[in-house]
Each structure stands twice: as structure tokens, then as C-alpha cells.
Design a protein around this motif. Structure first.
Motif, PDB file in Angstrom:
ATOM      1  N   GLU A 147       0.822  -1.217   0.000  1.00 33.53           N
ATOM      2  CA  GLU A 147       0.000   0.000   0.000  1.00 33.53           C
ATOM      3  C   GLU A 147       0.853   1.262   0.000  1.00 33.53           C
ATOM      4  OE1 GLU A 147      -2.547  -3.196   1.912  1.00 33.53           O
ATOM      5  OE2 GLU A 147      -0.443  -2.582   1.926  1.00 33.53           O
ATOM      6  N   ILE A 148       1.911   1.263   0.791  1.00 33.97           N
ATOM      7  CA  ILE A 148       2.743   2.465   0.898  1.00 33.97           C
ATOM      8  C   ILE A 148       3.409   2.798  -0.423  1.00 33.97           C
ATOM      9  CG2 ILE A 148       4.754   1.162   1.687  1.00 33.97           C
ATOM     10  CD1 ILE A 148       3.660   4.664   2.866  1.00 33.97           C
ATOM     11  N   ASP A 149       3.765   1.769  -1.193  1.00 31.60           N
ATOM     12  CA  ASP A 149       4.371   2.007  -2.508  1.00 31.60           C
ATOM     13  C   ASP A 149       3.348   2.590  -3.478  1.00 31.60           C
ATOM     14  OD1 ASP A 149       6.781   1.014  -1.594  1.00 31.60           O
ATOM     15  OD2 ASP A 149       6.357  -1.033  -2.263  1.00 31.60           O
ATOM     16  N   GLN A 151       0.803   4.379  -2.704  1.00 38.52           N
ATOM     17  CA  GLN A 151       0.491   5.741  -2.283  1.00 38.52           C
ATOM     18  C   GLN A 151       1.527   6.759  -2.732  1.00 38.52           C
ATOM     19  OE1 GLN A 151       0.003   5.354   1.970  1.00 38.52           O
ATOM     20  NE2 GLN A 151      -1.538   3.735   1.717  1.00 38.52           N
ATOM     21  N   GLN A 152       2.682   6.295  -3.159  1.00 36.50           N
ATOM     22  CA  GLN A 152       3.745   7.188  -3.623  1.00 36.50           C
ATOM     23  C   GLN A 152       3.998   7.065  -5.116  1.00 36.50           C
ATOM     24  OE1 GLN A 152       7.062   6.054  -1.166  1.00 36.50           O
ATOM     25  NE2 GLN A 152       6.100   6.765   0.728  1.00 36.50           N
ATOM     26  N   THR A 153       3.099   6.326  -5.815  1.00 32.78           N
ATOM     27  CA  THR A 153       3.267   6.106  -7.255  1.00 32.78           C
ATOM     28  C   THR A 153       2.389   7.075  -8.032  1.00 32.78           C
ATOM     29  OG1 THR A 153       3.684   3.759  -6.819  1.00 32.78           O
ATOM     30  CG2 THR A 153       3.144   4.387  -9.086  1.00 32.78           C
ATOM     31  N   ALA A 154       2.979   7.743  -9.022  1.00 32.74           N
ATOM     32  CA  ALA A 154       2.270   8.804  -9.749  1.00 32.74           C
ATOM     33  C   ALA A 154       1.052   8.268 -10.497  1.00 32.74           C
ATOM     34  CB  ALA A 154       3.228   9.489 -10.717  1.00 32.74           C
ATOM     35  N   ILE A 165      -1.891   7.622  -8.130  1.00 26.12           N
ATOM     36  CA  ILE A 165      -2.497   8.871  -7.641  1.00 26.12           C
ATOM     37  C   ILE A 165      -3.350   9.502  -8.737  1.00 26.12           C
ATOM     38  CG2 ILE A 165      -2.003  11.188  -6.778  1.00 26.12           C
ATOM     39  CD1 ILE A 165       0.568  10.009  -5.518  1.00 26.12           C
ATOM     40  N   GLN A 173      -5.218  12.698  -0.646  1.00 22.77           N
ATOM     41  CA  GLN A 173      -4.390  11.849   0.215  1.00 22.77           C
ATOM     42  C   GLN A 173      -5.227  10.770   0.900  1.00 22.77           C
ATOM     43  OE1 GLN A 173      -2.503  14.690   2.817  1.00 22.77           O
ATOM     44  NE2 GLN A 173      -0.779  15.036   1.411  1.00 22.77           N
ATOM     45  N   VAL A 233      -6.375   8.203  -1.741  1.00 23.56           N
ATOM     46  CA  VAL A 233      -5.267   7.342  -2.171  1.00 23.56           C
ATOM     47  C   VAL A 233      -5.012   6.246  -1.140  1.00 23.56           C
ATOM     48  CG1 VAL A 233      -2.762   7.285  -2.522  1.00 23.56           C
ATOM     49  CG2 VAL A 233      -4.142   9.010  -3.680  1.00 23.56           C
ATOM     50  N   SER A 264      -5.687   2.419  -2.086  1.00 23.05           N
ATOM     51  CA  SER A 264      -4.526   1.518  -2.109  1.00 23.05           C
ATOM     52  C   SER A 264      -4.858   0.214  -1.386  1.00 23.05           C
ATOM     53  CB  SER A 264      -3.308   2.185  -1.466  1.00 23.05           C
ATOM     54  OG  SER A 264      -3.536   2.448  -0.088  1.00 23.05           O
TER      55      SER A 264
END
Length: 458
Positions: A233-235, A237-240, A243, A267, A270, A274
Motif C-alpha cells: 500500500e505504501i508504494d 500511495q507514492q506512485t504517480a 495517484i 491523500q 489514495v 490503495s
């Protein structure tokens, strides 16, 4: 009034099951609905394994959790990276212990086959076994102490092979199949009640070994952080691209917000999406495995081999008189069913992300799997799948339903009422009540299960 055809009955049953999951998504949350769905898919795979053994061959296996645990340990042995310090400390001695152990077994078997029955064979086998045991323990004991002393808070075990976790699902099936072969050589041919006792005992032995052999599985300290076959999930949340995808899906809702409010809303969305995306990825993988095993099971049941197994199940004496090797055929279905259970066990451990030997409760969860097969319809593969979905859904949702019922039924009492408090605290036991109620209703109105088998006596 004409009864619905088996196909229509199955369609209605699965439509009702889908509606229940949708209601959970609408009334509680879609994240919970997907979590239940994933566990239902795994339960359905496990129920298919038991249905192969009982529905095809009439084998009463009460050691299901032992084979599921072997599937779980396969995830550790395949996917975790090897612990270099542990291998350096005791790997060589452990390999030597394994070599001498295998040599002892081979030597004892050769003596048994080549020497005539008598005192000489007995003395020779005892000597080989005792000598081999002493030599193996000479290397094994210091190896275990050395391995478990390597950073015990984090490691204390050998680790695995560092391979993709998906491979462990097949390995889990192979480990369970190998254990089933050994169990089959020992226990098959016994009367059904003796077979049940034997499989339960062997299951307890397997779980006890996994709990106590820290060098292999860390025992009750558990193995956490197992690799995933899906994104984190954290990955996401940081993927363009993820998002942007979330923003496009919610463009109408976000359009009316200010720039600052939009950032906060995106935020939150996302994070929520995720979690849903990861669960959907698991759903796709588990559904693919279930469909493959289901299609293979249906093909096998409808083949000449399947007809032979049903004949053996319904009348083993007649089948034996026709030249069928009953014990060998029973061993086949026992191994196949156990392999499927092992695959389901590996899938469950992968979903959890950790291996916890202490959670394998043979009696409790074996009962649940058997209820799935009986309620769904033993001997019917679609029935086993339906039973896996329905029983696990009831098991999960019984407690919140119980809380809701008790809350509404005791609403006229005061919040500090002793009776109300007592009932609310006992709501968790509603799952046992509802499980028994479901089983009783099905046995009363449809003894063959919701989707009974169309051939044979089951």
C-alpha cells in the motif's frame, strides 16, 4: 411445483452469496467485504481438498490443519531470504545430521527387505536405527543451538531460499502431498474411526514440531514480514500513476473543493484506494487458483477415474471383487486432497504476511472445514465452494450481527443494566450458535447439502 435444476439451484445460491458480500460492502465497508471474499476463496480451496477425500473416496480426515500448516511453512522456506549467519554457524552440521538420518532410514529399509523374518533382522534393524540416531543427534544438537543463537530476537532460524512467494504455493502442495503419502502408507486401510484418530494425531505432531523447532520456523516467535505477490500500500500511495488514477475516478467529487482541501481529500482517497487495490489483487490471484483447481476437480470427477472412485466409495467390497486396488485408490485421493489443502494453507499464510504456528487449532478449524463440505454438499465440487463461502461468511459476520441483534433487543434496558452488559459481552458466542443453526437447518431440509451431489448415494 417443479424443483429447480441443479444448475439453476447453484446459480441462485451463488447469487445470494454475492448479494450478501455486496450488502457487507454497502452496509459496513468495501474493504471488509473484500477481506471476507479473499478468506472465502481460500476456504473454498481448502473445502475442495476435503471434498476430494470425503466426497470422492469417503476418507474421514481430521488432520486438515496439519497439511495446511505444511503449506504455511512452505511460504517461509521458499520466500524468506536465507540467514547467512545461521548457515555459517550450524548449516554444515545440520546437513550432516540430515544425511545420517536419511542413511539410517534407507539402511533399516534395506535390512528389512533383504533379511528373512527372525531375530537376526530384528537385531540388525535395531542396531542400525540406534546407531544412526546417535550419530545424527551428535551433529543435530550443536547445529540447532548454534543456529538459534544467531540474533534470536530477529532471526534464530535458517531462513528460506529467497524465491518468489507464488512458487511457495506449489511447494506447499508438494509438502502436504509428501506428508499425505507417508500418512497413507501408515493409516489407510484402517477403519474410518481409526483413520480419523490417526490423522488427528499426526496433525498434532506436525503442528507441535513447527511450534518447537525454532531453527526451522522460529516456533512461537513467528516469522513476520513475508514477501507479497502484490504491491504494498505504501508504494502505491507514492506512485504517480496510481495517484492520477484515483484523481480521475473521483474527478467530480474533487472538482468542487478548494486547492488545499483537494490535497487532503486526494491523500485520504489514495490511502483508501490503495488498500482496496491490494485486496483486489489478492482476489484475482486466489480466484484464479480456485477456478483452476475447481475445473480440474470437475474434470477428474466426471472422468472414468472419478466414476471408479465413486464406485469404490459406495461399495468397496464390490469394487474390490472387480479387481480394483482399494487402498491404492484411497491413497491417491488422500494425497490429492491433502495437496489442495497445502496450497490453501500457503495462500492463507501469504495473505496474513506472517507464519504463526500457534494459530493452527486442529479441532476448531477442522470442524469449520468439515461444516463447509457438509453444508455445501459433499461429493459436489460446486457445493464445496459454496460451503466455503457461506460458512466463512457466517463465521466472520456472526459476531457483528449478534451485537446488532442484542443491542436492538435490549434497547429498552438501561445502558448500565447488568443483563444488557452481560449479553453484549457474550455476543461473540453468536458465531457458534449461528454455525450450529445453519448446520441443523441444512441437515433438516437438505440432508445432501445445499448443492447435493447428482450421482451416487451422497
Amino acid at each position: 411445483m417443479n424443483r429447480p435444476t441443479p444448475t439453476l439451484r447453484a446459480g441462485i445460491a451463488f447469487a445470494v452469496m454475492a448479494a450478501l458480500l455486496i450488502l457487507v460492502g454497502i452496509g459496513q465497508s468495501w474493504s471488509l467485504a473484500l477481506a471476507i471474499l479473499n478468506l472465502c476463496l481460500i476456504s473454498a480451496v481448502m473445502a475442495l481438498g476435503v471434498n476430494i477425500q470425503w466426497g470422492y473416496g469417503g476418507l474421514f480426515n481430521v488432520g486438515i490443519m496439519g497439511f495446511a500448516a505444511l503449506g504455511g511453512v512452505a511460504v517461509v522456506l521458499v520466500s524468506k531470504a536465507p540467514v547467512a549467519g545461521a548457515w555459517a554457524a550450524g548449516g554444515t552440521n545440520l546437513i550432516l545430521a540430515a544425511v545420517f538420518g536419511i542413511a539410517t532410514i534407507v539402511g533399516a529399509v534395506l535390512l528389512y527387505r533383504r533379511l528373512r523374518k527372525g531375530i537376526l533382522r530384528l537385531i540388525g534393524m535395531v542396531a542400525v536405527i540406534v546407531l544412526g540416531y546417535v550419530v545424527a543427534r551428535y551433529f543435530y544438537d550443536p547445529a540447532v543451538l548454534s543456529i538459534e543463537a544467531v540474533n534470536p530476537a530477529k532471526h534464530g532460524y535458517l531462513g528460506g531460499l529467497g524465491l518468489p512467494v507464488i512458487i511457495s504455493w506449489a511447494v506447499g502442495g508438494l509438502l502436504a502431498a509428501a506428508a499425505a503419502w507417508v500418512v497413507g502408507k501408515v493409516a489407510l486401510g484402517l477403519r474410518s474411526d481409526y483413520l480419523a484418530i490417526a490423522t488427528l494425531g499426526i496433525s498434532e505432531i506436525i503442528i507441535a514440531v513447527l511450534k518447537n523447532e525454532d531453527w526451522l520456523t522460529r516456533g512461537v516467535k513467528n516469522v513476520t514480514g513475508l514477501p507479497r505477490p502484490v504491491p504494498y500500500e505504501i508504494d502505491l500511495q507514492q506512485t504517480a500513476w496510481f495517484i492520477d488514477w484515483v484523481e480521475k475516478l473521483n474527478a467530480a467529487e474533487l472538482a468542487s473543493l478548494s486547492a488545499e482541501a483537494k490535497i487532503g481529500a486526494v491523500q485520504k482517497l489514495v490511502i483508501d484506494y490503495s488498500s482496496l487495490f491490494v485486496k483486489l489483487c489478492y482476489t484475482g490471484l486466489f480466484a484464479a487458483v480456485l477456478i483452476i483447481i475447481l475445473m480440474l476437480s470437475i474434470t477428474a470427477l466426471n472422468s472414468p477415474w472419478g466414476r471408479m472412485m465413486r464406485a469404490i466409495r459406495d461399495n468397496p467390497i464390490s469394487a474390490g471383487a472387480m479387481g480394483k486396488n482399494i487402498t491404492a485408490r484411497h491413497r491417491q485421493v488422500f494425497i490429492l486432497g491433502s495437496a489442495v489443502v497445502g496450497i490453501a494453507g500457503a495462500m492463507l499464510t501469504t495473505l496474513d504476511g506472517q507464519f504463526t504456528p500457534g494459530t493452527y487449532n486442529p479441532l476448531r478449524f477442522t470442524f469449520l472445514i468439515w461444516v463447509m463440505v457438509i453444508v455445501g454438499g459433499s461429493g459436489n465440487n460446486l457445493g464445496a465452494v459454496l460451503g466455503g463461502f457461506l460458512v466463512w461468511f457466517v463465521w466472520i459476520e456472526a459476531e457483528p450481527i449478534g451485537l446488532w441483534l442484542i443491542d436492538n433487543a435490549t434497547g429498552w434496558l438501561g445502558e448500565d443494566s447488568a443483563a444488557r452488559i452481560h449479553l453484549m459481552e457474550r455476543a461473540q458466542h453468536m458465531r457458534l450458535f449461528l454455525m450450529g443453526l445453519v448446520l441443523l437447518l441444512v441437515m433438516r431440509f437438505s440432508p445432501g447439502g445445499i448443492l447435493p451431489a447428482t450421482g451416487g448415494r451422497r
